[in-house]
Design a protein around this motif. Sequence first.
Motif, PDB file in Angstrom:
ATOM      1  N   GLU A   1       0.707  -1.524  -0.032  1.00  0.00           N
ATOM      2  CA  GLU A   1       0.315  -0.079   0.054  1.00  0.00           C
ATOM      3  C   GLU A   1       0.854   1.177  -0.578  1.00  0.00           C
ATOM      4  O   GLU A   1       0.608   2.204  -0.886  1.00  0.00           O
ATOM      5  CB  GLU A   1      -1.116   0.068   0.810  1.00  0.00           C
ATOM      6  N   LYS A   2       2.165   1.083   0.682  1.00  0.00           N
ATOM      7  CA  LYS A   2       3.214   2.579   0.408  1.00  0.00           C
ATOM      8  C   LYS A   2       3.525   2.951  -0.571  1.00  0.00           C
ATOM      9  O   LYS A   2       3.482   4.071  -1.439  1.00  0.00           O
ATOM     10  CB  LYS A   2       3.990   1.976   2.151  1.00  0.00           C
ATOM     11  N   HIS A   3       4.150   1.366  -1.653  1.00  0.00           N
ATOM     12  CA  HIS A   3       4.508   1.679  -2.411  1.00  0.00           C
ATOM     13  C   HIS A   3       3.621   1.413  -3.337  1.00  0.00           C
ATOM     14  O   HIS A   3       4.265   1.945  -5.151  1.00  0.00           O
ATOM     15  CB  HIS A   3       5.881   1.063  -2.412  1.00  0.00           C
ATOM     16  N   LEU A   4       2.810   0.914  -4.046  1.00  0.00           N
ATOM     17  CA  LEU A   4       1.901   0.522  -4.815  1.00  0.00           C
ATOM     18  C   LEU A   4       0.372   0.741  -5.422  1.00  0.00           C
ATOM     19  O   LEU A   4       0.367   0.598  -5.493  1.00  0.00           O
ATOM     20  CB  LEU A   4       2.048  -0.856  -5.455  1.00  0.00           C
ATOM     21  N   GLY A   5       0.339   1.854  -3.712  1.00  0.00           N
ATOM     22  CA  GLY A   5      -0.851   1.424  -3.416  1.00  0.00           C
ATOM     23  C   GLY A   5      -1.347   2.821  -4.747  1.00  0.00           C
ATOM     24  O   GLY A   5      -2.973   2.445  -4.994  1.00  0.00           O
ATOM     25  N   HIS A   6      -1.055   3.328  -5.350  1.00  0.00           N
ATOM     26  CA  HIS A   6      -1.431   4.069  -6.525  1.00  0.00           C
ATOM     27  C   HIS A   6      -1.912   3.422  -7.195  1.00  0.00           C
ATOM     28  O   HIS A   6      -2.587   3.456  -8.483  1.00  0.00           O
ATOM     29  CB  HIS A   6      -0.321   5.116  -7.296  1.00  0.00           C
ATOM     30  N   LEU A   7      -1.431   1.821  -7.602  1.00  0.00           N
ATOM     31  CA  LEU A   7      -1.824   0.697  -9.034  1.00  0.00           C
ATOM     32  C   LEU A   7      -2.832  -0.220  -8.066  1.00  0.00           C
ATOM     33  O   LEU A   7      -3.971  -0.907  -8.985  1.00  0.00           O
ATOM     34  CB  LEU A   7      -0.711  -0.040  -8.680  1.00  0.00           C
ATOM     35  N   LEU A   8      -3.034  -0.291  -6.857  1.00  0.00           N
ATOM     36  CA  LEU A   8      -4.265  -1.154  -6.371  1.00  0.00           C
ATOM     37  C   LEU A   8      -5.578  -0.745  -6.838  1.00  0.00           C
ATOM     38  O   LEU A   8      -6.493  -1.952  -6.640  1.00  0.00           O
ATOM     39  CB  LEU A   8      -3.884  -1.327  -4.811  1.00  0.00           C
ATOM     40  N   LYS A   9      -5.974   0.830  -7.577  1.00  0.00           N
ATOM     41  CA  LYS A   9      -7.476   0.689  -7.808  1.00  0.00           C
ATOM     42  C   LYS A   9      -6.980   0.358  -9.084  1.00  0.00           C
ATOM     43  O   LYS A   9      -8.685   0.158  -9.183  1.00  0.00           O
ATOM     44  CB  LYS A   9      -7.452   2.230  -8.027  1.00  0.00           C
ATOM     45  N   ASN A  10      -6.112  -0.256  -9.860  1.00  0.00           N
ATOM     46  CA  ASN A  10      -6.914  -1.437 -10.634  1.00  0.00           C
ATOM     47  C   ASN A  10      -7.184  -2.622 -10.684  1.00  0.00           C
ATOM     48  O   ASN A  10      -5.823  -3.259  -9.798  1.00  0.00           O
ATOM     49  CB  ASN A  10      -5.158  -1.312 -11.543  1.00  0.00           C
ATOM     50  N   GLU A  11      -8.041  -3.526 -10.456  1.00  0.00           N
ATOM     51  CA  GLU A  11      -8.383  -4.574 -10.380  1.00  0.00           C
ATOM     52  C   GLU A  11      -8.085  -5.721 -10.642  1.00  0.00           C
ATOM     53  O   GLU A  11      -7.364  -6.218  -9.781  1.00  0.00           O
ATOM     54  CB  GLU A  11     -10.057  -4.540 -10.125  1.00  0.00           C
ATOM     55  N   SER A  12      -7.190  -5.747 -11.513  1.00  0.00           N
ATOM     56  CA  SER A  12      -6.319  -6.651 -12.515  1.00  0.00           C
ATOM     57  C   SER A  12      -5.212  -6.542 -11.818  1.00  0.00           C
ATOM     58  O   SER A  12      -4.379  -7.698 -11.471  1.00  0.00           O
ATOM     59  CB  SER A  12      -6.406  -6.618 -13.850  1.00  0.00           C
ATOM     60  N   GLN A  13      -4.010  -5.293 -11.481  1.00  0.00           N
ATOM     61  CA  GLN A  13      -3.018  -5.347 -10.923  1.00  0.00           C
ATOM     62  C   GLN A  13      -3.156  -6.072  -9.232  1.00  0.00           C
ATOM     63  O   GLN A  13      -2.168  -6.415  -8.789  1.00  0.00           O
ATOM     64  CB  GLN A  13      -2.811  -3.830 -10.392  1.00  0.00           C
ATOM     65  N   PHE A  14      -4.473  -5.533  -8.606  1.00  0.00           N
ATOM     66  CA  PHE A  14      -4.850  -5.797  -7.175  1.00  0.00           C
ATOM     67  C   PHE A  14      -4.655  -7.764  -7.191  1.00  0.00           C
ATOM     68  O   PHE A  14      -4.220  -7.740  -5.798  1.00  0.00           O
ATOM     69  CB  PHE A  14      -5.918  -5.458  -7.003  1.00  0.00           C
ATOM     70  N   ASN A  15      -5.243  -8.175  -8.051  1.00  0.00           N
ATOM     71  CA  ASN A  15      -5.348  -9.718  -8.900  1.00  0.00           C
ATOM     72  C   ASN A  15      -4.222 -10.248  -8.317  1.00  0.00           C
ATOM     73  O   ASN A  15      -3.705 -11.300  -7.887  1.00  0.00           O
ATOM     74  CB  ASN A  15      -6.280 -10.605  -9.441  1.00  0.00           C
ATOM     75  N   ASP A  16      -2.890  -9.342  -8.732  1.00  0.00           N
ATOM     76  CA  ASP A  16      -1.586 -10.268  -9.457  1.00  0.00           C
ATOM     77  C   ASP A  16      -1.058  -9.421  -8.098  1.00  0.00           C
ATOM     78  O   ASP A  16      -0.177 -10.810  -7.772  1.00  0.00           O
ATOM     79  CB  ASP A  16      -1.381  -8.838 -10.675  1.00  0.00           C
ATOM     80  N   ASP A  17      -0.930  -8.849  -7.502  1.00  0.00           N
ATOM     81  CA  ASP A  17      -0.438  -8.805  -6.316  1.00  0.00           C
ATOM     82  C   ASP A  17      -0.744  -9.720  -5.077  1.00  0.00           C
ATOM     83  O   ASP A  17      -0.060 -10.659  -4.745  1.00  0.00           O
ATOM     84  CB  ASP A  17       0.003  -7.205  -5.865  1.00  0.00           C
ATOM     85  N   LEU A  18      -2.036 -10.049  -5.319  1.00  0.00           N
ATOM     86  CA  LEU A  18      -2.569 -11.203  -4.705  1.00  0.00           C
ATOM     87  C   LEU A  18      -1.970 -12.326  -4.786  1.00  0.00           C
ATOM     88  O   LEU A  18      -2.033 -12.800  -3.438  1.00  0.00           O
ATOM     89  CB  LEU A  18      -4.411 -11.163  -4.353  1.00  0.00           C
ATOM     90  N   ALA A  19      -1.937 -12.997  -5.817  1.00  0.00           N
ATOM     91  CA  ALA A  19      -1.391 -13.959  -6.210  1.00  0.00           C
ATOM     92  C   ALA A  19      -0.514 -14.583  -5.861  1.00  0.00           C
ATOM     93  O   ALA A  19       0.329 -15.508  -5.267  1.00  0.00           O
ATOM     94  CB  ALA A  19      -1.621 -14.138  -7.878  1.00  0.00           C
ATOM     95  N   CYS A  20       0.412 -13.678  -5.997  1.00  0.00           N
ATOM     96  CA  CYS A  20       2.133 -13.091  -5.533  1.00  0.00           C
ATOM     97  C   CYS A  20       2.330 -13.430  -4.140  1.00  0.00           C
ATOM     98  O   CYS A  20       3.443 -13.909  -4.011  1.00  0.00           O
ATOM     99  CB  CYS A  20       2.713 -11.791  -6.095  1.00  0.00           C
ATOM    100  N   VAL A  21       1.277 -13.323  -3.405  1.00  0.00           N
ATOM    101  CA  VAL A  21       1.159 -13.614  -2.224  1.00  0.00           C
ATOM    102  C   VAL A  21       1.010 -14.252  -1.619  1.00  0.00           C
ATOM    103  O   VAL A  21       2.149 -15.204  -1.033  1.00  0.00           O
ATOM    104  CB  VAL A  21       0.890 -12.064  -0.996  1.00  0.00           C
ATOM    105  N   TYR A  22       0.168 -15.030  -2.027  1.00  0.00           N
ATOM    106  CA  TYR A  22      -0.829 -16.235  -1.560  1.00  0.00           C
ATOM    107  C   TYR A  22      -0.688 -17.580  -2.041  1.00  0.00           C
ATOM    108  O   TYR A  22      -0.544 -18.630  -1.941  1.00  0.00           O
ATOM    109  CB  TYR A  22      -2.201 -15.988  -1.273  1.00  0.00           C
ATOM    110  N   GLU A  23      -0.751 -17.354  -3.463  1.00  0.00           N
ATOM    111  CA  GLU A  23      -0.911 -18.770  -4.180  1.00  0.00           C
ATOM    112  C   GLU A  23       0.847 -19.739  -4.576  1.00  0.00           C
ATOM    113  O   GLU A  23       0.155 -20.322  -5.797  1.00  0.00           O
ATOM    114  CB  GLU A  23      -1.943 -17.819  -6.028  1.00  0.00           C
ATOM    115  N   TYR A  24       1.394 -18.972  -5.186  1.00  0.00           N
ATOM    116  CA  TYR A  24       2.715 -18.847  -5.182  1.00  0.00           C
ATOM    117  C   TYR A  24       3.753 -20.050  -4.472  1.00  0.00           C
ATOM    118  O   TYR A  24       4.193 -19.012  -3.632  1.00  0.00           O
ATOM    119  CB  TYR A  24       3.587 -18.511  -6.471  1.00  0.00           C
ATOM    120  N   ASP A  25       3.900 -21.221  -4.534  1.00  0.00           N
ATOM    121  CA  ASP A  25       4.951 -22.190  -3.731  1.00  0.00           C
ATOM    122  C   ASP A  25       6.303 -22.261  -4.049  1.00  0.00           C
ATOM    123  O   ASP A  25       6.933 -21.521  -3.105  1.00  0.00           O
ATOM    124  CB  ASP A  25       3.881 -23.098  -3.552  1.00  0.00           C
TER     125      ASP A  25
END
Length: 282
Positions: free
Chosen positions: A250-274
């Motif tokens: 949120e601090k460094h990429l907050g301006h990009l999180l308004k884009n739903e696609s970008q938000f889902n990509d970031d979410l996947a990076c944290v939780y989906e890839y092992d």
Amino acid sequence: MEFTPFKGMEFEANGIAYDFYNEYGRKTGFSIRKEYVNKCKKIGVVTSRRFVCAKEGVRGKDKRDQNVKQPRAETRCGCEARLVIVLNQDSKKYVVNEFIAEHNHYLHLPSTIHMMPSQWKMTTNHAIEIDLAYESGLRLKQSYKLLSKHVGGYENLGFTNTNRDARPLGVFLGLNHHRETVVFGGALLYDEMIESFVWLFEIFLEPMSEKKSITIFTYQDAAMLAAIKVVMMPKTYHALCSWHMWQNVEKHLGHLLKNESQFNDDLACVYEYDGEDEFLTA
């Protein structure tokens, strides 16, 4: 201007000498205090003064100790660092008579210098803003964050939010096999310096039968990281928890999180890839 004191250095007033030594302590990483002062009995002018490290000396024996159930933590360790000034009767200036730079303890890291007692300060304007924020419905933590943004970071405020006992609270939390939170223990610390965290981890390991954690998640405070290396390593893996990851996002990429696609990509990076390769590709 060179900020390191030296023998023979002159000051126009003893208050200026204190401010100079306090600034030196801030840049070096230690808190200072006033130890003694000598005054001329006739005119009341300060003739000499000693400023010392806050960890100078040792606590005296208190006869009430046996009745104190929860004694305050010992903070002094006999540090001999000091600055002594003496009034020159001819020039009417204060001259450094003695300066000892060496300390016998850990020094504060740049990220924690604002927590040193001699650096604590709150301006009238800050106090007024906090009151106004409170009256407007902002919580204390929110108003503290707002003020920090005005001055470029928490370390520039000169004060911090604390609990009722005015001490940092450290809590050891974990998850059981149902992913439910388990509280292992907690402690009120005197400060957030390396030696305090070292003490905390060593005390925590006693009831744990000295079994060190396989993994520990923190917000990766520099002092805490150093303490983990001293007490826990090399058996413990130190990582950043997901909550603090999102704070950084949120601090460094907050301006990009308004884009739903970008938000889902970031979410996947944290939780989906092992796997590491899969994560780096994503």
